[in-house]
Motif scaffolding. Structure first.
Motif: not given
Lengths: 473, 416
Positions: A99-102, B74, B77, B258, B306, B310, B314, B341, B344, B348
């Motif tokens: 998923s895009n974290p923005v 984040l 997250n 996503a 992908y 992404l 961003i 960012l 995060d 990942k």
């Protein structure tokens, strides 16, 4: 007299720079936000339809009972009016590893954000000097000396200011809605136009609250500088502090058990533990009433079929065994489902209470009440989530019921048919999402409408009372 | 210039404006610390419940970052449980997302206070710096002496800047001390270094808005007009540009959602399991390595195709949002708080590489123990020299440019 005062206010406001600025800001922001979000919505709809088609084709080709839930996972399509109000941003939930974290860091600018933040601020700028500004200019004494009552003066200022504020706002909202109505990809229904009208009415009420706040603080201040500072203080508390802090405070006052631990319990109870129980019961069955089949059930499907064909007596026994084994699975599934259900019920009950508490705490701000109304009307809020859960759950049950029937038919024809074998599901019921009706969407928010009206009445009455004792010198 | 700065300070210290704005900043910072610490504490509790044992190497969860009390970013997250298996990576929901009301609003952390409230206070302190003096008729008198115009504007700027930044810095340091004493917060040297850098970034951010307010004040001739323009600029820079940046980037980025990527991978995995099971139906020995290989290929393909898209989205969002000091501060503070960012995405990446190295062990196809997952966060030095550098530079350049413009504008300002 009142109409004369209103006309004067309107004339003065129309010639003021803030009216031109309000026209420009609301029109540019509204149109650009709706245009960008409409484009984004069109792409989302295209992508969603394509995904649904691909998943349907996949089930037609590879359908089997074992992974049916996994392969038929339903994802929610974008709401028709998402170009207006984004509501609960599902991307911010970050459900997927990629998923895009923005969106967690930066929320997107939509109609609701423009109304709640920008227009409320504009409303304060239209009203903070309504009384204190006249006093500073030395006009207030003269006006009141000419025989105009205080009530009539304040009513004129209130009505004139509000009308001159709502004109640019309404024009920009109507322009935005016209843009949506003319967009062929949206195919708006009659109910959607009713939503537009209700949204506009809710926005008027919301903006009017802040206009009243500005007037109230204007009657509580001797200078415009003092009035704007007090009004902005109230704005910060009502718009930025209460709605944002309340849900997190609710989580601290009323904590709920770990959701991830619940998911782990679910996996353990309805998967691992279930498999172990089924295996135990199956072995007991093979040790007891079906001891004669012990060497057969572990053969490969083709070998079993050959044995069944060559010996009809074993064929009949195997059919009985398959039936009882099926019963064991069903009973165990039910038992384990009930065991997990009890744990889940406690969790759901506590999370509902926490959510309710958060909603109550946030309703101390007009912003939250407006957000609840706007998101529910546009099918992007919490009520729409509940509706989706209900509808998608019903479909999943219908699909698994259909698949079970097909599976039983297949087992009857061929006792060696396995839940990993291809199952023809082409005639299955298809999912067709229908959003809740307008009345169903609007009814739960009657209280929020009431709170918005109450905020208006409180600040309006407070301004009148305060102005009675205002020192005009 | 020093005299003018002192005069500005003394004149404003006793005003209603100073007391109400400082009171607002104080109360907001207090609320933010109470709410953010409570949120952090809940995440720590959840982490302690879910922390995997030494043998549970297929589960990854990172402890909450104490600096998330200042800039949450984040962190919720990154602090979720990642369940790893040969099938791929399942992400469990964060505890906070269970309360759906919170998904409609955002936590008012210290970064929120700085980005929104402090910027507003800075503009409200500076919008009448020049035109206010003109309206009172004191500007003519001031310039009638030998005072240089540049000194006037710089003195006013410095005085008003100190009025905002000193109370904020004092409250910020007090908050940092209080937080460092709270349970569950480990405040080592890095905690203080990172907070000092965040405070420096915030000071530059405030300078941008003080300079902007002074610039507006030196262009227009009435305080009322100056305030209108200042508030419009605040709305534009704090709310519109960063948030519109995210909206525009998503609309023009042309990156698949996503959900699509998840669906493709999911169906590819199901297909490979189904086909392999069918082909092995009659086999005496069932060879699961083929399924594993196919699943791994599907997951790798998805991640490798992908992820660059992404990253592009961003990067585009960052470039647009950075046009505003609020966007630059958001990125800088979250990076320095280890909640940004890059962390995060870094986590990942690390999880992905870990799964790649251990897939066969998860599936039991290869002997040996699954490795222990490790993630090393970047040091403040690495961050400031790397991912946070553009934001730090922008926050340095913006006030410098705005001050220069304010001075330039005032040189031609008519004081009559």
């Amino acid at each position: 007299m009142l109409s004369h005062l209103i006309r004067k206010e309107l004339r003065e406001n129309f010639l003021n720079i803030r009216f031109i600025a309000a026209c420009g800001v609301s029109l540019v922001l509204m149109i650009s936000s709706i245009a960008v979000l409409t484009r984004s919505h069109e792409e989302q709809v295209r992508d969603y339809q394509d995904r649904v088609r691909q998943q349907d084709e996949f089930i037609d080709r590879y359908g089997h009972l074992n992974r049916l839930g996994w392969m038929s996972a339903l994802t929610r399509g974008p709401s028709q009016l998402q170009a207006l109000v984004l509501g609960v941003d599902r991307e911010a939930h970050q459900d997927n590893f990629v998923s895009n974290p923005v969106p967690v860091l930066l929320s997107r600018l939509d109609f609701a954000a423009i109304v709640t933040i920008i227009m409320s601020l504009v409303a304060i700028l239209f009203s903070y000097n309504a009384v204190s500004g006249e006093r500073e200019a030395g006009l207030l004494r003269q006006i009141l000396a000419s025989g105009i009552s205080r009530n009539a003066l304040l009513a004129g200022k209130f009505a004139g200011g509000l009308v001159s504020l709502l004109i640019p706002f309404t024009v920009s909202v109507l322009a935005g809605m016209l843009f949506l109505a003319l967009n062929s990809s949206l195919q708006l229904q009659t109910a959607d136009f009713s939503v537009f009208a209700l949204l506009l009415a809710a926005s008027w009420l919301y903006v009017s609250v802040f206009h009243s706040i500005g007037i109230f603080f204007s009657t509580r201040s001797q200078t415009s500088g003092e009035a704007i500072l007090k009004s902005l203080f109230a704005w910060v508390i009502l718009v930025l502090v209460i709605p944002n802090a309340a849900p997190f405070l609710a989580a601290q006052f009323y904590p709920i058990p770990s959701a991830t631990r619940l998911a782990q319990d679910r996996y353990m109870i309805t998967d691992r533990e279930r498999d172990a129980i089924v295996m135990q019961r199956r072995n007991a069955m093979l040790e007891g009433s079906f001891a004669d089949l012990k060497g057969i059930v572990d053969l490969s499907p083709n070998e079993i079929q050959e044995r069944l064909k060559s010996d009809p007596r074993i064929g009949e026994r195997y059919r009985q065994y398959a039936k009882e084994y099926d019963q064991i699975i069903n009973i165990t599934n039910k038992e384990q489902g009930e065991k997990y259900g009890k744990i889940e019920e406690v969790f759901l009950q506590r999370s509902r209470v926490q959510e309710k508490l958060a909603a109550i705490l946030t309703s101390a701000s007009p912003l939250s009440n407006f957000v609840f109304v706007a998101t529910d009307l546009t099918e992007t809020g919490l009520a729409a989530d509940d509706h989706w859960e209900r509808v998608s759950g019903e479909y999943s049950n219908a699909l698994s019921g259909y698949a079970d029937v097909q599976y039983r038919k297949a087992v009857e024809k061929d006792p060696t048919f396995d839940y990993n074998d291809y199952l023809d599901l082409r005639a299955r019921p298809r999912f067709q999402y229908r959003p809740a009706g307008l009345m169903e969407r609007a009814a739960p928010d009657l209280l929020q409408w009431g709170v918005l009206i109450m905020f208006n009445l409180i600040f309006f009455a407070a301004a009148f009372v305060s102005f009675q004792r205002y020192d005009v010198r | 210039m020093r005299d003018i700065a002192r005069k500005e300070l003394l004149e404003n210290l006793t005003t209603y404006r100073f007391s109400i704005l400082t009171g607002l900043i104080f109360s907001m910072m207090l609320i933010s610390i109470i709410v953010s610490y409570g949120d952090y504490h809940l995440r720590v509790e959840n982490y302690n419940i879910l922390r995997p044992g030494p043998k549970e190497r297929e589960k990854v969860i990172l402890p909450p970052e104490p600096l998330s009390i200042f800039a949450r970013g984040l962190d919720a997250n990154a602090g979720r449980l990642y369940q790893l298996s040969f099938r791929g990576i399942d992400v469990q929901p964060s505890q906070q997302s269970i309360n759906r009301v919170s998904s409609l609003f955002s936590l008012p952390d210290m970064l929120f206070v700085t980005r929104v409230i402090l910027a507003l206070a800075a503009l409200l302190f500076s919008f009448d710096a020049i035109c206010g003096e003109k309206e009172q008729g004191t500007l003519k008198l001031m310039l009638a002496g030998r005072t240089r115009r540049a000194s006037v504007v710089l003195g006013k700027l410095a005085g008003r800047y100190l009025l905002v930044i000193v109370p904020f810095a004092v409250l910020f340091i007090l908050s940092a001390i209080v937080v460092s004493l709270l349970p569950d917060v480990h405040a080592g040297t890095e905690y203080w270094i990172r907070l000092a850098m965040i405070l420096a970034g915030s000071a530059l951010y405030v300078a941008s808005f003080i300079a902007l307010g002074t610039l507006i004040s030196s262009v227009v001739h009435r305080s009322a007009t100056s305030m209108m323009v200042a508030l419009a600029s605040w709305v534009l820079l704090v709310f519109v540009v960063p948030n519109m940046g995210a909206t525009v980037a998503q609309a023009i980025g042309d990156v698949p959602p996503a959900d699509r990527v998840e669906m493709k991978t999911r169906l590819a995995v199901i297909q490979s399991i189904f086909e392999t099971q069918q082909s092995m139906k009659n086999a005496k020995q069932r060879d699961y390595s083929r399924i594993m290989k196919q699943i791994r290929e599907a997951n790798t393909g998805m991640f490798q195709t992908y992820r660059p898209e992404l990253n592009r989205l961003i990067s585009l969002t960052r470039s647009i949002a950075r046009c505003s000091p609020a966007g630059a501060l958001e990125f800088l503070s979250t990076e320095l708080s280890n909640t940004g960012l890059s962390r995060d995405l870094g986590i990942k990446d690390a999880i992905w590489m870990f799964v790649e190295r251990n897939t066969n062990r998860f599936a039991g196809l290869e002997k040996g123990e699954v490795e222990q997952f490790e993630y090393r966060a970047a040091t403040p030095g690495e961050q400031i020299a790397g991912v946070a550098l553009p934001d730090a530079l922008l926050l340095l350049i913006m006030p410098a440019v705005l001050v220069a413009l304010a001075v330039g504008s005032f040189l031609r300002y008519d004081p009559r």
